[in-house]
Design an enzyme around this catalytic site. Structure first.
Site, PDB file in Angstrom:
ATOM      1  N   ARG A  59     -44.381 -60.631  58.798  1.00 44.23           N
ATOM      2  CA  ARG A  59     -44.301 -61.595  58.370  1.00 44.23           C
ATOM      3  C   ARG A  59     -42.417 -61.688  58.933  1.00 44.23           C
ATOM      4  O   ARG A  59     -41.968 -60.749  59.160  1.00 44.23           O
ATOM      5  CB  ARG A  59     -44.210 -61.700  56.508  1.00 44.23           C
ATOM      6  CG  ARG A  59     -46.098 -61.610  56.460  1.00 44.23           C
ATOM      7  CD  ARG A  59     -45.774 -61.860  54.727  1.00 44.23           C
ATOM      8  NE  ARG A  59     -47.164 -62.078  54.275  1.00 44.23           N
ATOM      9  CZ  ARG A  59     -48.119 -61.551  54.321  1.00 44.23           C
ATOM     10  NH1 ARG A  59     -47.339 -59.676  54.263  1.00 44.23           N
ATOM     11  NH2 ARG A  59     -48.763 -61.408  52.995  1.00 44.23           N
ATOM     12  N   LYS A  80     -46.188 -57.926  50.967  1.00 41.41           N
ATOM     13  CA  LYS A  80     -46.604 -58.611  49.246  1.00 41.41           C
ATOM     14  C   LYS A  80     -47.326 -57.965  48.028  1.00 41.41           C
ATOM     15  O   LYS A  80     -48.016 -57.601  48.612  1.00 41.41           O
ATOM     16  CB  LYS A  80     -47.890 -60.079  49.469  1.00 41.41           C
ATOM     17  CG  LYS A  80     -46.700 -61.027  50.364  1.00 41.41           C
ATOM     18  CD  LYS A  80     -47.039 -62.927  50.154  1.00 41.41           C
ATOM     19  CE  LYS A  80     -46.257 -63.669  51.469  1.00 41.41           C
ATOM     20  NZ  LYS A  80     -47.495 -64.646  51.103  1.00 41.41           N
ATOM     21  N   HIS A  98     -42.637 -68.634  61.062  1.00 41.17           N
ATOM     22  CA  HIS A  98     -43.825 -67.598  61.317  1.00 41.17           C
ATOM     23  C   HIS A  98     -44.521 -68.066  61.913  1.00 41.17           C
ATOM     24  O   HIS A  98     -45.445 -67.675  62.798  1.00 41.17           O
ATOM     25  CB  HIS A  98     -44.801 -67.587  59.672  1.00 41.17           C
ATOM     26  CG  HIS A  98     -44.302 -67.572  58.454  1.00 41.17           C
ATOM     27  ND1 HIS A  98     -43.896 -66.279  58.384  1.00 41.17           N
ATOM     28  CD2 HIS A  98     -45.275 -67.507  57.487  1.00 41.17           C
ATOM     29  CE1 HIS A  98     -43.908 -65.605  57.509  1.00 41.17           C
ATOM     30  NE2 HIS A  98     -44.872 -66.314  56.374  1.00 41.17           N
ATOM     31  N   ARG A 106     -45.860 -65.759  64.487  1.00 46.85           N
ATOM     32  CA  ARG A 106     -47.014 -64.421  63.435  1.00 46.85           C
ATOM     33  C   ARG A 106     -48.852 -64.927  63.805  1.00 46.85           C
ATOM     34  O   ARG A 106     -49.193 -64.785  63.984  1.00 46.85           O
ATOM     35  CB  ARG A 106     -46.913 -64.280  62.049  1.00 46.85           C
ATOM     36  CG  ARG A 106     -48.300 -63.444  61.251  1.00 46.85           C
ATOM     37  CD  ARG A 106     -47.079 -63.415  59.461  1.00 46.85           C
ATOM     38  NE  ARG A 106     -47.904 -63.503  58.747  1.00 46.85           N
ATOM     39  CZ  ARG A 106     -48.696 -62.739  58.400  1.00 46.85           C
ATOM     40  NH1 ARG A 106     -48.398 -61.273  58.996  1.00 46.85           N
ATOM     41  NH2 ARG A 106     -49.518 -62.613  57.484  1.00 46.85           N
ATOM     42  N   HIS A 114     -53.455 -59.755  54.947  1.00 52.15           N
ATOM     43  CA  HIS A 114     -54.093 -60.775  53.870  1.00 52.15           C
ATOM     44  C   HIS A 114     -54.770 -60.044  53.267  1.00 52.15           C
ATOM     45  O   HIS A 114     -55.887 -59.611  53.198  1.00 52.15           O
ATOM     46  CB  HIS A 114     -54.454 -61.916  54.842  1.00 52.15           C
ATOM     47  CG  HIS A 114     -53.654 -62.978  55.525  1.00 52.15           C
ATOM     48  ND1 HIS A 114     -54.461 -63.214  56.636  1.00 52.15           N
ATOM     49  CD2 HIS A 114     -52.714 -63.542  55.567  1.00 52.15           C
ATOM     50  CE1 HIS A 114     -53.907 -64.762  57.108  1.00 52.15           C
ATOM     51  NE2 HIS A 114     -52.839 -64.692  56.281  1.00 52.15           N
ATOM     52  N   TYR A 139     -57.676 -69.373  61.470  1.00 49.90           N
ATOM     53  CA  TYR A 139     -57.381 -69.017  62.502  1.00 49.90           C
ATOM     54  C   TYR A 139     -58.346 -69.118  63.521  1.00 49.90           C
ATOM     55  O   TYR A 139     -58.160 -69.198  64.355  1.00 49.90           O
ATOM     56  CB  TYR A 139     -56.733 -67.586  62.853  1.00 49.90           C
ATOM     57  CG  TYR A 139     -54.781 -67.271  62.214  1.00 49.90           C
ATOM     58  CD1 TYR A 139     -53.935 -68.074  62.963  1.00 49.90           C
ATOM     59  CD2 TYR A 139     -54.798 -66.706  61.026  1.00 49.90           C
ATOM     60  CE1 TYR A 139     -53.064 -67.818  62.468  1.00 49.90           C
ATOM     61  CE2 TYR A 139     -54.110 -66.577  60.644  1.00 49.90           C
ATOM     62  CZ  TYR A 139     -52.524 -66.880  61.138  1.00 49.90           C
ATOM     63  OH  TYR A 139     -51.085 -66.780  60.513  1.00 49.90           O
TER      64      TYR A 139
END
Length: 256
Positions: A126, A150, A221, A224, A247, A256
């Site tokens: 990120r 995160k 992003h 990314r 994730h 994706y």
């Protein structure tokens, strides 16, 4: 405007029901389901159908609360599922074009930009993770960066040979020149001695992409997303990509 929108939506429902010789106040659940199916068959988006259903819910709740009807025909109708928007990304040729343009840029700032872009595309970080990297988080010998993502979750993100080479060159040639006599533990620094901000990096990428002749829409992003999509295009397992991106849930990676 809200009232006008509801009026237009309900007028469309009323017009559909009129062709069945039925007034809107007497509509059944089956009638409303048929209306939503007709919207879908006509090419309406899920957001349009959801808005129409919202108008119908408000209307029939009102009729029920006023005693006009003894039931609400919308209670068992589920809202249409809205598809997640596809991420904006660059093709492999556009990424190559972006990186080639950065490599041609002279001076310490050019080396910093190249190292930033190479790191981002190689690791799928990120932007906030990228600009927040400390020097000690990059292990060039092992070819990885240690990232705090995160939820304060730590992960190792691999770097390719190109990224390792450019980070090494940036550390030797550009970072000391940018810092001068100042001290900083940030990997990617500015002339003030602090780390580059997310906003500054994004503005830099936008200017650079424009000079490289890339007209594709960009977001912070973009690289990314390109990293993830290009990996999958070349046969990478979705679970592996999930781990690389950090994730928590595989459903996030499935876009994706």
């Amino acid at each position: 405007n809200t009232i006008d929108s509801y009026r237009r939506d309900l007028a469309d429902v009323e017009s559909f029901l009129a062709r069945r010789d039925r007034g809107i106040e007497a509509a059944s659940t089956a009638d409303l389901r048929d209306y939503l199916a007709a919207l879908n068959a006509g090419g309406a988006t899920a957001s349009t159908a959801a808005r129409r259903l919202s108008a119908m819910r408000q209307f029939f709740r009102f009729l029920y609360s006023e005693g006009v009807r003894g039931d609400d025909p919308t209670t068992t109708i589920e809202s249409p599922r809205r598809g997640r928007p596809l991420p904006k990304l660059l093709s492999e040729d556009e990424v190559s074009q972006l990186l080639a343009r950065a490599r041609a840029k002279r001076g310490p700032e050019g080396l910093r930009l190249t190292a930033l872009l190479e790191t981002l595309y190689a690791s799928g970080l990120r932007v906030s993770e990228l600009v927040g990297l400390k020097v000690q988080q990059a292990s060039l010998d092992m070819g990885v960066v240690r990232v705090l993502g995160k939820g304060a979750k730590e992960r190792l993100a691999p770097l390719g040979e190109e990224a390792v080479a450019w980070i090494g060159r940036y550390l030797r040639e550009a970072r000391p020149a940018i810092l001068g006599a100042r001290k900083s533990d940030a990997l990617f620094v500015t002339s003030r001695g602090g780390p580059m901000t997310r906003q500054a990096f994004w503005a830099l990428v936008k200017r650079h992409a424009a000079k490289a002749g890339i007209a594709a829409p960009l977001s912070p992003h973009t690289l990314r997303h390109a990293f993830a999509t290009h990996l999958i295009n070349h046969g990478a397992d979705l679970r592996v990509v999930q781990l690389l991106l950090g994730h928590a849930d595989i459903s996030t990676t499935q876009i994706y």
